[in-house]
Write an enzyme that holds these catalytic residues in place. Sequence first.
Site, PDB file in Angstrom:
ATOM      1  N   SER A  60     -37.298 -14.973   3.410  1.00 21.80           N
ATOM      2  CA  SER A  60     -36.195 -15.275   4.337  1.00 21.80           C
ATOM      3  C   SER A  60     -36.737 -15.921   5.597  1.00 21.80           C
ATOM      4  CB  SER A  60     -35.472 -13.977   4.703  1.00 21.80           C
ATOM      5  OG  SER A  60     -34.594 -14.201   5.781  1.00 21.80           O
ATOM      6  N   LYS A  69     -40.054  -9.309   4.192  1.00 17.67           N
ATOM      7  CA  LYS A  69     -39.987 -10.668   3.649  1.00 17.67           C
ATOM      8  C   LYS A  69     -41.307 -11.420   3.820  1.00 17.67           C
ATOM      9  CE  LYS A  69     -35.857 -10.885   1.887  1.00 17.67           C
ATOM     10  NZ  LYS A  69     -35.795 -10.685   0.425  1.00 17.67           N
ATOM     11  N   TYR A  94     -36.713  -5.950   7.900  1.00 13.36           N
ATOM     12  CA  TYR A  94     -36.426  -6.990   6.899  1.00 13.36           C
ATOM     13  C   TYR A  94     -37.444  -8.130   7.008  1.00 13.36           C
ATOM     14  CZ  TYR A  94     -33.392 -10.414   4.483  1.00 13.36           C
ATOM     15  OH  TYR A  94     -32.864 -11.361   3.641  1.00 13.36           O
TER      16      TYR A  94
HETATM   17  P1  NAI Z   1     -26.434  -9.289  -2.175  1.00 12.99           P
HETATM   18  O1  NAI Z   1     -26.264  -8.053  -1.393  1.00 12.99           O
HETATM   19  O2  NAI Z   1     -25.218  -9.924  -2.753  1.00 12.99           O
HETATM   20  O3  NAI Z   1     -27.462  -9.092  -3.363  1.00 12.99           O
HETATM   21  C1  NAI Z   1     -28.479  -8.152  -3.387  1.00 12.99           C
HETATM   22  C2  NAI Z   1     -28.376  -7.389  -4.680  1.00 12.99           C
HETATM   23  O4  NAI Z   1     -29.481  -6.512  -4.805  1.00 12.99           O
HETATM   24  C3  NAI Z   1     -27.128  -6.525  -4.741  1.00 12.99           C
HETATM   25  O5  NAI Z   1     -26.365  -6.855  -5.889  1.00 12.99           O
HETATM   26  C4  NAI Z   1     -27.657  -5.100  -4.785  1.00 12.99           C
HETATM   27  O6  NAI Z   1     -26.861  -4.196  -5.546  1.00 12.99           O
HETATM   28  C5  NAI Z   1     -29.037  -5.298  -5.378  1.00 12.99           C
HETATM   29  N1  NAI Z   1     -29.962  -4.229  -5.035  1.00 12.99           N
HETATM   30  C6  NAI Z   1     -30.145  -3.671  -3.824  1.00 12.99           C
HETATM   31  N2  NAI Z   1     -31.077  -2.719  -3.887  1.00 12.99           N
HETATM   32  C7  NAI Z   1     -31.507  -2.678  -5.182  1.00 12.99           C
HETATM   33  C8  NAI Z   1     -32.469  -1.882  -5.853  1.00 12.99           C
HETATM   34  N3  NAI Z   1     -33.170  -0.940  -5.207  1.00 12.99           N
HETATM   35  N4  NAI Z   1     -32.657  -2.095  -7.174  1.00 12.99           N
HETATM   36  C9  NAI Z   1     -31.927  -3.029  -7.834  1.00 12.99           C
HETATM   37  N5  NAI Z   1     -30.991  -3.798  -7.230  1.00 12.99           N
HETATM   38  C10 NAI Z   1     -30.786  -3.626  -5.924  1.00 12.99           C
HETATM   39  O7  NAI Z   1     -27.167 -10.315  -1.210  1.00 12.99           O
HETATM   40  P2  NAI Z   1     -27.796 -11.759  -1.482  1.00 12.99           P
HETATM   41  O8  NAI Z   1     -27.520 -12.561  -0.280  1.00 12.99           O
HETATM   42  O9  NAI Z   1     -27.402 -12.285  -2.793  1.00 12.99           O
HETATM   43  O10 NAI Z   1     -29.355 -11.427  -1.457  1.00 12.99           O
HETATM   44  C11 NAI Z   1     -30.249 -11.701  -2.517  1.00 12.99           C
HETATM   45  C12 NAI Z   1     -31.639 -11.826  -1.933  1.00 12.99           C
HETATM   46  O11 NAI Z   1     -31.692 -12.977  -1.096  1.00 12.99           O
HETATM   47  C13 NAI Z   1     -32.059 -10.647  -1.061  1.00 12.99           C
HETATM   48  O12 NAI Z   1     -33.416 -10.353  -1.290  1.00 12.99           O
HETATM   49  C14 NAI Z   1     -31.873 -11.174   0.336  1.00 12.99           C
HETATM   50  O13 NAI Z   1     -32.692 -10.520   1.266  1.00 12.99           O
HETATM   51  C15 NAI Z   1     -32.264 -12.622   0.139  1.00 12.99           C
HETATM   52  N6  NAI Z   1     -31.809 -13.516   1.180  1.00 12.99           N
HETATM   53  C16 NAI Z   1     -30.476 -13.815   1.275  1.00 12.99           C
HETATM   54  C17 NAI Z   1     -30.068 -14.706   2.247  1.00 12.99           C
HETATM   55  C18 NAI Z   1     -28.667 -15.159   2.343  1.00 12.99           C
HETATM   56  O14 NAI Z   1     -28.400 -16.085   3.148  1.00 12.99           O
HETATM   57  N7  NAI Z   1     -27.714 -14.597   1.574  1.00 12.99           N
HETATM   58  C19 NAI Z   1     -31.011 -15.246   3.240  1.00 12.99           C
HETATM   59  C20 NAI Z   1     -32.372 -14.904   3.007  1.00 12.99           C
HETATM   60  C21 NAI Z   1     -32.743 -14.050   2.013  1.00 12.99           C
END
Ligand code: NAI
Length: 287
Positions: free
Chosen positions: A151, A168, A164
């Site tokens: 990130s 990251k 975070y």
């Molecule tokens: P999101 O919250 O929709 O997706 C994250 C998913 O990870 C969720 O479905 C959640 O249930 C799952 N999860 C959480 N803890 C878990 C665990 N212990 N074991 C298995 N699954 C688990 O959010 P998003 O935005 O799709 O994030 C995906 C990745 O992208 C994350 O790592 C986030 O930090 C990263 N990210 C997202 C950004 C954005 O602009 N949306 C920016 C930079 C990084």
Amino acid sequence: MAGVKGRVVVITGAGGGLGRQHAKLFAQQGARVVVNDLGGNRDGSGFGSDMADAVVSEITDAGGEAVANYDDVSTVDGGQRAVAAALDAFGQVDIVVNNAGILRDKSFHKMTPEQWDAVLKVHLYGAFNVTRAAWPHLRAQQFGRVVVTTSTSGLFGNFGQANYGAAKMGMVGLINTLAVEGARFNITANAVAPLADTRMTADVIPDDARMDLDPAYASPIVVHLCSEECTDTGVITLASGGHYARIAYMQAVGVQFDHVPSVEEIGVAWDEIMDLTDSAMGRNPLA
Ligand code: NAI
């Protein structure tokens, strides 16, 4: 082009947001997918199988191959079971996309050890746990692709995200070493820094930017990095909506002393030490 056709990919946190898009695109491209998601809330609380199941249904309804896995990647056992799901269903594992994530934002002076631990556990330990479980298989078959989701909050800093950001950047450190250790086994390890409209960013992205930040934009670069053709490794790429760009650490030309400098000499040389003119990609002088 071989792409990812016939490959088996474990995608963590693939029940929603970015991971769901990655899963669907991998499947469209002919990969067999383990949709891992523990189905919790944005802060990591809660559990449910519906999210992963729904993505598996989307994929199989469209003629693709996928199975669900509901394990918590923040535990060693959870990482092992996520990879075992791939071996059980498809007999192999080729690609790991470490995407699972949670947020526990707090300004640093208010951050508790619990908030720190919870975020590091899912992102950094999660990437370790799942990749570690897959690694012997990748080495043995002389092929592997690992992607971590980093990130800009870690790469460049962001208010309220010390936990975070540290997690990251830790993942970048992880792929830097995996790239070195994986090289002779045809295993690459890369990082993608997305910016996308998901529940994670629901309260930070302005309404007029949402259309341009569809999470589907991030998936083609993730799939590309995991393709047979892409042999780049140790690379960080931004995927901010439709903008894709490499991010790299630069090292300045700097100053060379032939003696241990005094504090005053460092002060005098400071502007030259800081000057990035003619800087080049940083590298480990010991590697
Ligand atoms: P999101 O919250 O929709 O997706 C994250 C998913 O990870 C969720 O479905 C959640 O249930 C799952 N999860 C959480 N803890 C878990 C665990 N212990 N074991 C298995 N699954 C688990 O959010 P998003 O935005 O799709 O994030 C995906 C990745 O992208 C994350 O790592 C986030 O930090 C990263 N990210 C997202 C950004 C954005 O602009 N949306 C920016 C930079 C990084």
